[in-house]
Write a protein that holds these residues in place. Structure first.
Motif, PDB file in Angstrom:
ATOM      1  N   PHE A 126       0.830  -1.201   0.000  1.00  0.00           N
ATOM      2  CA  PHE A 126       0.000   0.000   0.000  1.00  0.00           C
ATOM      3  C   PHE A 126       0.866   1.253   0.000  1.00  0.00           C
ATOM      4  O   PHE A 126       1.937   1.270   0.610  1.00  0.00           O
ATOM      5  CB  PHE A 126      -0.913   0.035   1.238  1.00  0.00           C
ATOM      6  N   PRO A 189      -5.192   1.142 -10.848  1.00  0.00           N
ATOM      7  CA  PRO A 189      -5.398   0.499  -9.543  1.00  0.00           C
ATOM      8  C   PRO A 189      -4.903   1.348  -8.369  1.00  0.00           C
ATOM      9  O   PRO A 189      -3.854   1.956  -8.457  1.00  0.00           O
ATOM     10  CB  PRO A 189      -4.600  -0.798  -9.648  1.00  0.00           C
ATOM     11  N   ILE A 190      -5.703   1.364  -7.309  1.00  0.00           N
ATOM     12  CA  ILE A 190      -5.366   2.105  -6.091  1.00  0.00           C
ATOM     13  C   ILE A 190      -5.237   1.105  -4.937  1.00  0.00           C
ATOM     14  O   ILE A 190      -6.135   0.280  -4.731  1.00  0.00           O
ATOM     15  CB  ILE A 190      -6.478   3.131  -5.760  1.00  0.00           C
ATOM     16  N   TYR A 191      -4.117   1.163  -4.267  1.00  0.00           N
ATOM     17  CA  TYR A 191      -3.931   0.400  -3.020  1.00  0.00           C
ATOM     18  C   TYR A 191      -3.315   1.394  -2.049  1.00  0.00           C
ATOM     19  O   TYR A 191      -2.114   1.632  -2.089  1.00  0.00           O
ATOM     20  CB  TYR A 191      -2.991  -0.793  -3.224  1.00  0.00           C
ATOM     21  N   ASP A 221      -9.663  -1.711  -7.985  1.00  0.00           N
ATOM     22  CA  ASP A 221      -8.982  -2.415  -9.080  1.00  0.00           C
ATOM     23  C   ASP A 221     -10.053  -3.192  -9.836  1.00  0.00           C
ATOM     24  O   ASP A 221     -11.229  -3.153  -9.474  1.00  0.00           O
ATOM     25  CB  ASP A 221      -7.909  -3.358  -8.488  1.00  0.00           C
ATOM     26  N   ASN A 223     -12.138  -6.458 -10.635  1.00  0.00           N
ATOM     27  CA  ASN A 223     -12.495  -7.721  -9.979  1.00  0.00           C
ATOM     28  C   ASN A 223     -12.144  -7.786  -8.496  1.00  0.00           C
ATOM     29  O   ASN A 223     -11.776  -8.846  -7.992  1.00  0.00           O
ATOM     30  CB  ASN A 223     -11.841  -8.907 -10.700  1.00  0.00           C
ATOM     31  N   ILE A 224     -12.206  -6.679  -7.826  1.00  0.00           N
ATOM     32  CA  ILE A 224     -11.995  -6.712  -6.378  1.00  0.00           C
ATOM     33  C   ILE A 224     -13.318  -7.120  -5.714  1.00  0.00           C
ATOM     34  O   ILE A 224     -14.378  -6.592  -6.053  1.00  0.00           O
ATOM     35  CB  ILE A 224     -11.539  -5.332  -5.867  1.00  0.00           C
TER      36      ILE A 224
ATOM     37  N   GLN B 419     -19.059 -11.981  -8.513  1.00  0.00           N
ATOM     38  CA  GLN B 419     -17.889 -11.134  -8.767  1.00  0.00           C
ATOM     39  C   GLN B 419     -17.665 -10.180  -7.587  1.00  0.00           C
ATOM     40  O   GLN B 419     -16.546  -9.981  -7.134  1.00  0.00           O
ATOM     41  CB  GLN B 419     -18.141 -10.333 -10.046  1.00  0.00           C
ATOM     42  N   SER B 487      -1.147  -6.417  -4.498  1.00  0.00           N
ATOM     43  CA  SER B 487      -1.155  -5.006  -4.846  1.00  0.00           C
ATOM     44  C   SER B 487      -0.462  -4.782  -6.171  1.00  0.00           C
ATOM     45  O   SER B 487       0.539  -5.428  -6.493  1.00  0.00           O
ATOM     46  CB  SER B 487      -0.465  -4.195  -3.757  1.00  0.00           C
ATOM     47  N   ALA B 488      -1.011  -3.828  -6.925  1.00  0.00           N
ATOM     48  CA  ALA B 488      -0.393  -3.458  -8.199  1.00  0.00           C
ATOM     49  C   ALA B 488       0.800  -2.536  -7.965  1.00  0.00           C
ATOM     50  O   ALA B 488       1.486  -2.176  -8.907  1.00  0.00           O
ATOM     51  CB  ALA B 488      -1.430  -2.763  -9.079  1.00  0.00           C
ATOM     52  N   HIS B 489       1.019  -2.142  -6.724  1.00  0.00           N
ATOM     53  CA  HIS B 489       2.081  -1.185  -6.432  1.00  0.00           C
ATOM     54  C   HIS B 489       3.122  -1.764  -5.480  1.00  0.00           C
ATOM     55  O   HIS B 489       2.911  -2.789  -4.853  1.00  0.00           O
ATOM     56  CB  HIS B 489       1.508   0.077  -5.777  1.00  0.00           C
ATOM     57  N   GLY B 491       4.694  -0.821  -1.988  1.00  0.00           N
ATOM     58  CA  GLY B 491       4.363   0.063  -0.881  1.00  0.00           C
ATOM     59  C   GLY B 491       5.522   0.977  -0.568  1.00  0.00           C
ATOM     60  O   GLY B 491       6.675   0.554  -0.639  1.00  0.00           O
ATOM     61  N   SER B 492       5.227   2.239  -0.254  1.00  0.00           N
ATOM     62  CA  SER B 492       6.321   3.157   0.069  1.00  0.00           C
ATOM     63  C   SER B 492       5.782   4.402   0.745  1.00  0.00           C
ATOM     64  O   SER B 492       4.595   4.697   0.673  1.00  0.00           O
ATOM     65  CB  SER B 492       7.060   3.568  -1.196  1.00  0.00           C
TER      66      SER B 492
END
Lengths: 345, 788
Positions: A126, A189-191, A221, A223-224, B419, B487-489, B491-492
């Motif tokens: 995150f 996408p947001i985390y 995102d 399919n969350i 879904q 996560s697509a990211h 973390g930072s």
């Protein structure tokens, strides 16, 4: 001459041994080996010898010099060690005799908790987002599917400020407006997690303050699902509270999420067996969560058919109090050093 | 919302054996159980006794000595704090060894020297209600020594206290809770049809209704009940109302409340004789109208906001959905009742009750949305409850409709359900989850898409997502298997978040504690701290001390310093990182919100904080920020303070608090002060810390002392030296400052040590003397004279 050399060679060690300090030893060394020393004088006298005699005397001189030098070195190191031992003994310190301790500061309990929480979420991938504490009605309510006159507004006792039209600018009642800012300013996408200070029109008592802190999480995102929400909170719960503490979700209601849930964890005091703190239930209510409401997604220009997400949030102060057994939240905000210094880390 | 197990069982055959398990199911359905109370349990050992004598406790004013008789004629002494007893009263006594419903054990004990051989009980102690104002006085005809359960005819029951969410209007009634619970447990559920023996006649010839504003009232159903005898309710009705937290009043009011609790239909009874012609009208209120409500308070109404029911003369007789009026109230003389079961626009009731500050059980239900389909049954149920007192429902009714919301069928896709939930629930199973809670599912002509008709008692459910929530609720949240998404990211922390941690670590290492004063100030706080009074004010503060948003961290930290000093903690060292709120700049609505760092060191001088600033600035690599003492900031010591300038722009203040401010705040010690606008200070690139090659050649030191006027800052001299010495200068330190003879007045001697070193050679005497000349010339150009 050979006799003289032998005599010096034989007497030397006794004189060396007799020296009781490095200084005395240095004087003996000058007597025997120095420029004006006995051996040096003998060496100078060698000029009068025949080549054969000179050779013999030279060898004897060298032998004597070498053995004396070795004796000096050995005695010197003995004497130096003894002198160091004396000095060191005289320098003894009682390490518990402390005067003038260096001052040690401390991080506020809220900061300590904030950092711990944030670190766990960073480990889960995150980012950390923040937003203003004074907000407009749009970010704090409208965009979150809480229109004016919505009965749910009664869930928050709001402090307004005298800016703009009446009751349009307020002290944010939760960290949720940051969700709106993150979704408006960025793209999925947001985390992200959003720790921050929040305000309620509340009188301070042992468990309430008009100013406190929350941390909120948002994932958007493709399919969350609710299963992702449950899995994320479970992963966080065991990472933060320890592997023996688990989470559960119960149906609830928030205008900005649907389905909505209460997020409970096993009581960290009794590990789920039932105690006073958890009212014998074995569970502690931590916060709320749910799938981001389609209206909220639409409000920030995201298509709910394409994107889905979940959000969760809980109070940070209570975690700080719980960890250290503090029974009155007001203690954290007086700035009393006698309180602050109890929590160096 | 409280519900009794016995009441729930009137709608579905719930088991009695494990109330805790039943409660868990309620919680799992989102009706969180806040408490479970077992009525009639834990009352063993409590018996009826008669008060024989009341005596003053010799050593306590708030306790009296009560002699009671258990039936054996012996006087038993009890200490009692209640004052409502008279000699001859029959009261409940918890005898020695009794365990009370709350778990307390009754033992013989001394209270201020007098023995107490048991405890006389209040209603609350018996778990019979909330009344704790005095001892529970019993029927005087009861035999002494009778167990209390027998004396009161208590039937064991279980009371659940549930937390009902705003989106569950259906669960604001006993029947609604039963429906949800029965569905999950697979039990048959039904609302019994009331058995009513109707009186011949025609209500529509007795009463009439006119809805003038249909946007206020969706439905107004009226029945007439004759043969009213106002008397106390039967015991079982009174007990149930009491258990659910309502006070029994008389049979008519109680029946009205009973129906509301049972079916969720708030209703109102008018004394028919006080309603001219039995005619009621419904309209929005007009400004200036007033009405005296049932609680005896005269209330003024607001046009367009409040709804009213009026009589034929247009005089208000009730506030729509909130509270009835006093003029048509049921009294002992009432013989005929006009019964109203209505549906009000929820938003109207919410607004009305909120702004009038009048919340009632009725308004709480109307604002969530009442089931318009239950009105007719609710009216008959009320008549059924009143029938034993002789009341009879007159045949016929008046039902007038206004605007009722239309609830179109909702299209639900199985695919979407799974879904969003992360499940694999088949369409058939979804249908079997929805059907028992009244949702009618029909095929919609596509595979795995179906049409859901939402029941009238679920006005909250209008969209596919709403239906999905119901599916999830009845499937069970705990059956949804968690999986954490990747996560697509990475973390930072952001750069400012990292800098904040660095700042905090440095300050903590330097012995300073982090404090978090509240950001609210009282009027005058800013002025007392020497700061301009302009600030953003809070519209609705709870206290004047919380009415202003701080523009500076100064008042809060100084208050903390004063607090510590007054608690014998001298020399407190505090810092804070927090928001300051300036008034909005032109054209913006939100305050000029900035994150500040502040350090306050009690018992320390300006040098102490300047040293800390030097460490901070060096660590963060903030080399472009200068201290400018030419115009000291307001409220700081004029001779010991300055502004922090970054490229000529102020980003903070440093020095000491003005002694006048300290006096005003009653702070005894000096306070060193630093405040920095973090956003502004950290905006420029900083903290790069490039590597400088460490030379292998020896270094040489040059010590130079200068005589400098007090008007020239040491930093100016240092800057000149640095520039003149060039790249060979690897370190510059000020190692001595001296004032006094032979240095002239208003001057001081500043002694610097320059460490010089080249990376490619050993410096020669010529190199050094050359540098010395250049440095001395440069220093002279800014007013520093080399001392001989």
């Amino acid at each position: 001459m050979i006799d003289d050399i032998k005599r010096i060679g034989a007497d030397g060690p006794a004189r060396i041994a007799a020296a009781t300090s490095v200084e005395e030893l240095r004087a003996v060394e000058a007597d025997l080996l120095g420029k004006k020393g006995e051996l040096t004088a003998l060496k100078k006298g060698m000029g009068g010898l025949d080549p054969e005699g000179r050779k013999v005397a030279g060898a004897a001189l060298n032998d004597a010099r070498e053995s004396l030098e070795a004796a000096f070195a050995s005695r010197r190191s003995e004497l130096e060690a003894a002198e160091r031992a004396t000095t060191v003994a005289a320098e003894r310190l009682d390490l518990t005799e402390l005067v003038d301790l260096p001052e040690r500061g401390s991080l506020h309990l809220v900061t300590q908790t904030w950092d711990r929480l944030v670190d766990v979420f960073i480990g889960m991938g995150f980012t950390v987002a923040e937003g203003p504490e004074v907000e407009t009605d749009w970010y704090n309510f409208e965009a979150l599917n809480i229109p004016a006159a919505h009965p749910a507004r009664g869930m928050w006792d709001t402090l307004y400020v005298d800016l703009g039209d009446p009751e349009t600018v307020l002290l944010r009642t939760h960290t949720s407006p940051v969700q709106i800012r993150v979704m408006t300013d960025g793209e999925p996408p947001i985390y992200a997690v959003m720790p921050g200070r929040v305000y309620r029109r509340d009188t301070a008592d042992a468990s309430h303050m008009p100013v406190f802190h929350q941390i909120e999480g948002l994932v958007v995102d493709r399919n969350i699902s609710f299963a992702d929400l449950a899995g994320t909170l479970e992963a966080f719960t065991s990472a933060y509270f320890g592997g023996s503490i688990h989470s559960r979700l119960r149906p609830s209601y928030f205008p900005f999420t649907e389905p909505s849930a209460e997020y409970d964890i096993n009581c960290v005091f009794c590990e789920g067996n039932g105690c006073r703190t958890c009212g014998q239930t074995g569970w502690l209510e931590l916060g709320g969560c749910g799938m981001v409401h389609p209206t909220v997604l639409t409000n920030v220009g995201l298509d709910p058919e394409e994107w889905s997400g979940f959000a969760f949030g809980f109070g940070l102060d209570r975690l700080a109090l719980m960890r250290h057994g503090v029974d009155d939240i007001r203690e954290m905000y007086t700035g009393d050093v006698r309180f602050l210094e109890q929590f160096p880390s | 919302m409280k519900v009794l197990l016995s009441w729930l069982q009137e709608f579905a055959p719930f088991p009695s054996d494990d109330p805790v398990a039943l409660g868990d199911v309620m919680s799992d359905l989102g009706m969180a159980v806040e408490s479970i109370e077992r009525i009639g349990e834990g009352l063993d050992g409590i018996v009826t006794v008669k008060v024989l004598e009341l005596r003053k406790h010799p050593d306590a004013d708030k306790i009296q000595l009560v002699d009671v008789d258990l039936g054996d004629g012996e006087a038993l002494q009890i200490c009692c704090g209640a004052t409502n007893l008279t000699v001859g009263d029959i009261v409940p006594l918890a005898t020695l060894g009794t365990t009370m419903p709350d778990g307390m054990e009754i033992a013989r004990r001394k209270m201020r020297g007098e023995w107490s051989n048991g405890m006389l009980c209040s209603g609350r102690e018996l778990a019979l209600g909330e009344d704790h104002s005095g001892i529970y006085i019993l029927d005087p005809s009861l035999a002494l020594g009778t167990p209390i359960v027998e004396a009161l005819g208590i039937t064991p029951d279980v009371l659940f206290d549930l937390e009902i969410n705003p989106n569950r209007p259906d669960a604001m009634s006993v029947a609604g809770v039963a429906r949800d619970l029965a569905a999950r447990l697979g039990l048959p559920f039904a609302i019994p049809s009331p058995t009513v023996d109707e009186l011949a006649g025609d209500a529509s010839s007795i009463a009439s209704v006119d809805i003038i504003d249909p946007d206020l009232c969706g439905l107004f159903h009226v029945r007439v009940i004759e043969g009213i005898n106002v008397e106390p309710s039967p015991r079982w009705i009174a007990d149930r109302l009491t258990a659910l937290g309502m006070r029994p009043i008389n049979n008519v009011v109680d029946a009205s409340n009973y129906v509301m609790l049972e079916l969720g239909q708030p209703n109102h009874t008018y004394d028919l004789s006080k309603v001219p012609g039995g005619a009621l009208r419904v309209r929005w209120a007009r400004d200036g109208e007033t009405i005296t409500t049932l609680d005896g308070i005269e209330r003024s109404l607001t046009g367009g906001r409040d709804g009213v029911i009026t009589d034929a003369t247009d005089a208000p007789v009730g506030i729509a959905g909130v509270m009835g009026g006093a003029s048509t109230e049921i009294s002992e003389t009432t013989t005929s009742v006009l019964l109203e079961c209505a549906w009000w626009q929820p938003m109207a009731i919410a607004r009305s009750s909120k702004f009038m500050g009048l919340r009632s059980e009725a308004s709480a239900r109307f604002e969530r949305g009442v089931d318009p389909a239950i009105a007719e049954l609710a009216a008959r149920r009320l008549a059924e409850l009143l029938a034993p007192s002789g009341a009879r429902l007159v045949q016929g009714s008046v039902t007038v409709h206004g605007d009722l919301p239309v609830t179109p069928a909702v299209r639900v896709r199985t695919n979407r359900v799974n879904q969003l939930l992360g499940t694999a629930i088949a369409t058939d199973e979804i249908v079997s989850l929805l059907t028992p809670i009244g949702f009618v599912c029909e095929e919609a002509g596509e595979s795995d898409v179906f049409s859901v008709t939402v029941p009238t008692f679920r006005p909250d459910t209008t969209t596919e997502t709403d239906v999905i929530e119901e599916i999830a609720r009845h499937f069970g949240y705990s059956r949804i298997v968690g999986r954490a998404p990747t996560s697509a990211h990475t973390g930072s922390l952001t750069p400012i978040q990292r800098d904040r941690r660095i700042i905090r670590q440095i300050l903590v290492g330097l012995g300073i504690h982090e404090a978090m004063p509240l950001p609210f100030l009282a009027p005058g706080d800013l002025a007392r701290c020497g700061l301009p009074p302009e600030a953003v004010t809070v519209t609705n503060p709870l206290a004047a001390e919380e009415s202003i948003l701080r523009t500076s961290l100064r008042p809060g930290l100084l208050r903390a310093i004063a607090y510590n000093e007054s608690h014998r903690t001298d020399s407190a060292a505090l810092f804070e990182i927090g928001k300051a709120f300036g008034v909005p700049s032109a054209g913006t609505t939100l305050p000029d919100e900035r994150e500040h760092l502040a350090v306050a060191l009690a018992g320390a001088d300006a040098f102490a904080v300047a040293r800390i600033w030097a460490v901070l600035a060096e660590t963060l690599g903030l080399d472009g920020i200068a201290i400018d003492q030419s115009a000291p900031p307001a409220g700081l010591h004029p001779g010991r303070s300055g502004v922090l300038l970054s490229g000529g722009v102020p980003v903070g203040e440093i020095g000491e608090i003005d002694p006048g401010v300290l006096d005003a705040l009653v702070i005894r010690e000096r306070v060193a002060w630093l405040q920095l606008d973090l956003g502004a200070a950290l905006a420029a690139p900083h903290g790069e810390h490039r590597y400088h090659h460490i030379s292998r050649y020896p270094s040489s030191d040059l010590d130079l002392a200068f005589e400098v006027s007090d008007s020239v800052a040491a930093a100016t001299i240092a800057a000149a030296i640095r520039e003149a010495a060039g790249p060979l200068l690897v370190d510059l330190s000020l190692f001595d400052v001296f004032r006094g003879h032979p240095v002239p007045d208003s001057h001081r001697s500043l002694a610097y040590r320059l460490r010089l070193q080249a990376t490619d050679r050993t410096l020669t005497e010529e190199d050094l003397s050359g540098i010395q000349r250049t440095v001395v010339d440069a220093a002279a150009s800014v007013g520093a004279v080399l001392r001989g």
